[in-house]
Design an enzyme around this catalytic site. Structure first.
Site, mmCIF file in Angstrom:
data_model
loop_
_atom_site.group_PDB
_atom_site.id
_atom_site.type_symbol
_atom_site.label_atom_id
_atom_site.label_comp_id
_atom_site.label_asym_id
_atom_site.label_seq_id
_atom_site.Cartn_x
_atom_site.Cartn_y
_atom_site.Cartn_z
ATOM 1 C CG ASP A 8 4.634 -9.477 -15.084
ATOM 2 O OD1 ASP A 8 4.616 -10.325 -14.161
ATOM 3 O OD2 ASP A 8 3.713 -9.348 -15.906
ATOM 4 C CB VAL A 9 8.357 -12.532 -11.361
ATOM 5 C CG1 VAL A 9 9.423 -11.619 -10.799
ATOM 6 C CG2 VAL A 9 7.092 -12.522 -10.511
ATOM 7 C CG ASN A 35 11.840 -12.049 -1.209
ATOM 8 O OD1 ASN A 35 11.646 -12.948 -0.401
ATOM 9 N ND2 ASN A 35 11.493 -10.796 -0.962
ATOM 10 C CE1 TYR A 106 3.468 -17.896 -0.071
ATOM 11 C CE2 TYR A 106 3.445 -19.128 1.985
ATOM 12 C CZ TYR A 106 4.011 -18.171 1.166
ATOM 13 O OH TYR A 106 5.130 -17.494 1.600
ATOM 14 C CE LYS A 110 6.881 -18.968 -0.597
ATOM 15 N NZ LYS A 110 7.982 -18.157 -1.173
ATOM 16 C CB ALA A 139 9.235 -12.506 8.902
#
Length: 198
Positions: A8-9, A35, A106, A110, A139
């Site tokens: 769990d990051v 990632n 977001y 980033k 992507a």
């Protein structure tokens, strides 16, 4: 050799345990790819504190947690063996540069990943560690399809110079290059994987 670990990051303890377990089971760590990320579409006026906090925690704070744990490992490893070098590659996004409706949380996360990459790379150079980031535009993959409408994905892809989204392997190939010995003098950089930056 392949090993898998559940992590769990959002938990410092689990991220630290992941790095320790990977080093123990694999014998050493050479490359970390950060990632983990979380997005969604919410206008700023309608965004809750919880939505903002969750996206920043998963997308930016997790990158910090893993980078910190890896740098501690690399610092100790190179003290014992100066020939050992480490590499960290972070996954940022062109939204760290661009503006897009509904993506303030977001994009802010980033942009933070980009700044973290640059600052931590300066410090990591003291023990021979390189830290760079990739900044993909779009992507298409199943996870993205869960949180973004097909109409928006089609529109974003059409705006790219090639008129299509990147293939996942095209992003992975750039990450592999940054992790390789072909980029031993490159650190603190954000590599745009995009047909346009603005």
């Amino acid at each position: 050799q392949v090993a898998s670990f559940v992590c769990d990051v959002s938990s410092t303890e689990q991220v630290d345990a992941l790095i320790a377990a990977a080093a123990q089971q694999l014998g050493r760590i050479d490359v970390l790819v950060n990632n983990a990320g979380l997005g969604g579409e919410t206008p700023v006026a309608d965004m809750t504190d919880e939505q903002w906090d969750r996206v920043l925690d998963i997308t930016l704070n997790s990158t910090f947690r893993a980078t910190r744990a890896a740098l501690r490992y690399f610092r100790d490893a190179t003290a014992e063996n100066p020939a050992q070098r480490g590499v960290i590659v972070n996954n940022a996004s062109v939204l760290g540069w661009r503006a897009q409706r509904g993506q303030a949380h977001y994009a802010a996360a980033k942009a933070g990943v980009m700044a973290l990459t640059r600052c931590s790379a300066v410090e990591a150079a003291d023990y021979g560690v390189r830290i760079n980031a990739v900044s993909p535009s779009i992507a298409r993959h199943p996870f993205l399809a869960k949180v973004t409408s097909d109409e928006l994905l089609d529109e974003l892809a059409a705006n790219e110079a090639y008129g299509r989204a990147a293939e996942v392997w095209e992003i992975a190939a750039t990450i592999a290059m940054l992790a390789s010995d072909y980029t031993t003098y490159l650190t603190g950089e954000v590599v745009s994987i995009s047909s346009q930056r603005a």
